[in-house]
Design a protein around this motif. Sequence first.
Motif, PDB file in Angstrom:
ATOM      1  N   UNK A   1      37.923 -41.348  -1.837  1.00 57.37           N
ATOM      2  CA  UNK A   1      37.788 -40.205  -0.915  1.00 57.37           C
ATOM      3  C   UNK A   1      36.368 -40.072  -0.384  1.00 57.37           C
ATOM      4  N   UNK A   2      35.473 -40.961  -0.814  1.00 55.52           N
ATOM      5  CA  UNK A   2      34.073 -40.857  -0.366  1.00 55.52           C
ATOM      6  C   UNK A   2      33.936 -40.910   1.149  1.00 55.52           C
ATOM      7  N   UNK A   3      34.691 -41.808   1.779  1.00 57.06           N
ATOM      8  CA  UNK A   3      34.623 -41.940   3.237  1.00 57.06           C
ATOM      9  C   UNK A   3      35.021 -40.637   3.916  1.00 57.06           C
ATOM     10  N   UNK A   4      36.105 -40.025   3.401  1.00 54.93           N
ATOM     11  CA  UNK A   4      36.553 -38.765   3.982  1.00 54.93           C
ATOM     12  C   UNK A   4      35.539 -37.644   3.732  1.00 54.93           C
ATOM     13  N   UNK A   5      34.965 -37.626   2.528  1.00 51.09           N
ATOM     14  CA  UNK A   5      33.946 -36.604   2.236  1.00 51.09           C
ATOM     15  C   UNK A   5      32.744 -36.780   3.159  1.00 51.09           C
TER      16      UNK A   5
END
Length: 256
Positions: free
Chosen positions: A13-17
């Motif tokens: 989820x890092x990319x989305x965060x």
Amino acid sequence: MNINERILNFIDILGDLDDISKKLYLESPETWIDFSDKVSEQNIDEMVLFYASKYNYVSVLKFVNENKIINLDGPSRNKQFSSIRNHLIAVSKDYNSIDTYNYLIGNYEHESTSKMEKDTLEEKQNINSYTPVFLCPHCNSNVFENGYKVFEEISYNFSKEKNKSQEISRQRDSRVFCCNCNYNIDNVSVDLLENLCSIHNCKKCGKDLTEIGIDEKIKMKFNDKDKKFTSSVKTYNCPSCQEELTEYQAKYFNLI
Ligand SMILES: [Zn+2]
Ligand SMILES: [Zn+2]
């Protein structure tokens, strides 16, 4: 494998965060600092979920829920709501975040959503079915259907501490290209295209009609018989550029 088929890790989820963080930075730099600190400490709390819901990033909700990091049915810090879930449902509704809304109510079917809530969402989904139009001057395709693209220039240098290259700056190129024919559309900006996506905005100049108003125009025709002008057609136009509202917009604003 898609998002519905496995449990997500924090790294997933890092990319989305990161995307949420960029949007938040533009919206409120102060809140952004808070948000970034939490993300770097991997501390996903209700505030982070608030922004995930606001910007419609369902992966973040799924991550905390399925890894049991946060009980969505636990009490909300916002006392107006009986649970975090209800708080996030309200946020998703307010910002028209269909994916997070569906995720939040989908896992919770036994607690029925009131009819009114469903109607409001259906109404919003209908509004979403409106497709704006901006034709590429070169190939005449609608860029909202076939796509438009922009370039981002990312600069790197070498970090001695990390012993690898690191990103030092990121700059978005202001040019917009048609995905269909690669033509550089020079009379448009990303901001204007974004404005055109809202039914509230004039489809030519992108201005918000709910702020600048609408002109009602009546065309008068000269009648030879009685030598008088009589009204024939009525139209609704943008007061800034005089573009006529689309039929869809006129209906949306209850003008016809
Ligand atoms: Zn084109
Ligand atoms: Zn206009």
